[in-house]
Design a protein around this motif. Structure first.
Motif, PDB file in Angstrom:
ATOM      1  N   UNK A 166       0.830  -1.209   0.000  1.00 36.58           N
ATOM      2  CA  UNK A 166       0.000   0.000   0.000  1.00 36.58           C
ATOM      3  C   UNK A 166       0.868   1.264   0.000  1.00 36.58           C
ATOM      4  N   UNK A 167       1.896   1.298   0.842  1.00 38.99           N
ATOM      5  CA  UNK A 167       2.771   2.467   0.895  1.00 38.99           C
ATOM      6  C   UNK A 167       3.500   2.672  -0.428  1.00 38.99           C
ATOM      7  N   UNK A 168       3.932   1.574  -1.044  1.00 39.51           N
ATOM      8  CA  UNK A 168       4.610   1.669  -2.337  1.00 39.51           C
ATOM      9  C   UNK A 168       3.661   2.220  -3.397  1.00 39.51           C
ATOM     10  N   UNK A 169       2.428   1.711  -3.412  1.00 42.02           N
ATOM     11  CA  UNK A 169       1.442   2.192  -4.377  1.00 42.02           C
ATOM     12  C   UNK A 169       1.124   3.672  -4.157  1.00 42.02           C
ATOM     13  N   UNK A 170       1.038   4.085  -2.906  1.00 43.68           N
ATOM     14  CA  UNK A 170       0.795   5.506  -2.610  1.00 43.68           C
ATOM     15  C   UNK A 170       1.975   6.366  -3.054  1.00 43.68           C
ATOM     16  N   UNK A 171       3.194   5.867  -2.823  1.00 39.70           N
ATOM     17  CA  UNK A 171       4.376   6.603  -3.284  1.00 39.70           C
ATOM     18  C   UNK A 171       4.370   6.699  -4.809  1.00 39.70           C
ATOM     19  N   UNK A 172       4.024   5.610  -5.480  1.00 40.94           N
ATOM     20  CA  UNK A 172       3.931   5.607  -6.937  1.00 40.94           C
ATOM     21  C   UNK A 172       2.915   6.654  -7.401  1.00 40.94           C
ATOM     22  N   UNK A 173       1.786   6.726  -6.693  1.00 42.19           N
ATOM     23  CA  UNK A 173       0.770   7.729  -7.016  1.00 42.19           C
ATOM     24  C   UNK A 173       1.283   9.145  -6.799  1.00 42.19           C
ATOM     25  N   UNK A 174       1.990   9.372  -5.703  1.00 44.01           N
ATOM     26  CA  UNK A 174       2.553  10.704  -5.436  1.00 44.01           C
ATOM     27  C   UNK A 174       3.537  11.108  -6.529  1.00 44.01           C
ATOM     28  N   UNK A 175       4.429  10.193  -6.898  1.00 42.14           N
ATOM     29  CA  UNK A 175       5.397  10.491  -7.959  1.00 42.14           C
ATOM     30  C   UNK A 175       4.681  10.756  -9.282  1.00 42.14           C
ATOM     31  N   UNK A 176       3.623  10.016  -9.549  1.00 46.97           N
ATOM     32  CA  UNK A 176       2.848  10.235 -10.767  1.00 46.97           C
ATOM     33  C   UNK A 176       2.174  11.596 -10.793  1.00 46.97           C
ATOM     34  N   UNK A 177       1.636  12.013  -9.649  1.00 52.01           N
ATOM     35  CA  UNK A 177       1.002  13.338  -9.560  1.00 52.01           C
ATOM     36  C   UNK A 177       2.043  14.433  -9.765  1.00 52.01           C
ATOM     37  N   UNK A 178       3.220  14.268  -9.154  1.00 48.25           N
ATOM     38  CA  UNK A 178       4.295  15.259  -9.332  1.00 48.25           C
ATOM     39  C   UNK A 178       4.666  15.356 -10.813  1.00 48.25           C
ATOM     40  N   UNK A 179       4.846  14.212 -11.437  1.00 47.49           N
ATOM     41  CA  UNK A 179       5.186  14.190 -12.859  1.00 47.49           C
ATOM     42  C   UNK A 179       4.104  14.891 -13.682  1.00 47.49           C
ATOM     43  N   UNK A 180       2.848  14.573 -13.402  1.00 48.85           N
ATOM     44  CA  UNK A 180       1.728  15.184 -14.129  1.00 48.85           C
ATOM     45  C   UNK A 180       1.670  16.692 -13.888  1.00 48.85           C
TER      46      UNK A 180
END
Length: 141
Positions: free
Chosen positions: A116-130
């Motif tokens: 879950x934490x990894x998926x949330x981090x992946x989401x955060x990095x994706x939002x930053x990229x976007x």
């Protein structure tokens, strides 16, 4: 050319999370002879990924301190929240969850929390990229 570096850094962060978590680690479990061997290698990869996340996050935060046009400040504030959140999630995974997984302490629970934490981090990095991509294309007009 230098103005594109934050986008590249965010892309590298998100891409490395994607590659390690959704491709390399599953391949380890599929192709190494034992789950224990695959798990040990996965732990090393996730530890390395933590440092990638921290370096990328720090570089993005340092870039965010530069003077920016007022139209980009709200976009930057939102990105900073997700950068810091992603970095904190990486640290939490590495120093709170990973030791419990390695110790095989309630493995199902801690593995689920780590995922879950990894998926949330992946989401955060994706939002930053976007956000950086949107801010970049919006400033080019």
């Amino acid at each position: 050319m230098l103005s594109a570096w934050p986008v590249w850094i965010a892309a590298f962060w998100w891409g490395s999370l994607t590659t390690v978590g959704f491709y390399v680690v599953p391949m380890l479990f599929a192709h190494l002879p034992t789950p224990a061997l695959a798990g040990n290698m996965a732990a090393k990869l996730f530890a390395a990924q933590t440092w990638v996340a921290l370096v990328c996050g720090l570089l993005l935060l340092m870039n965010g301190r530069q003077n920016q046009p007022s139209a980009q400040t709200e976009q930057s504030r939102v990105a900073i929240i997700f950068i810091v959140s992603g970095m904190l999630l990486a640290l939490l995974s590495e120093f709170a969850v990973a030791p419990r997984i390695i110790a095989r302490e309630n493995l199902r629970l801690w593995h689920s929390i780590g995922t879950l934490l990894y998926a949330l981090q992946w989401g955060c990095a994706g939002v930053v990229f976007q956000k950086l991509m949107t801010g970049r294309s919006g400033s080019a007009r």
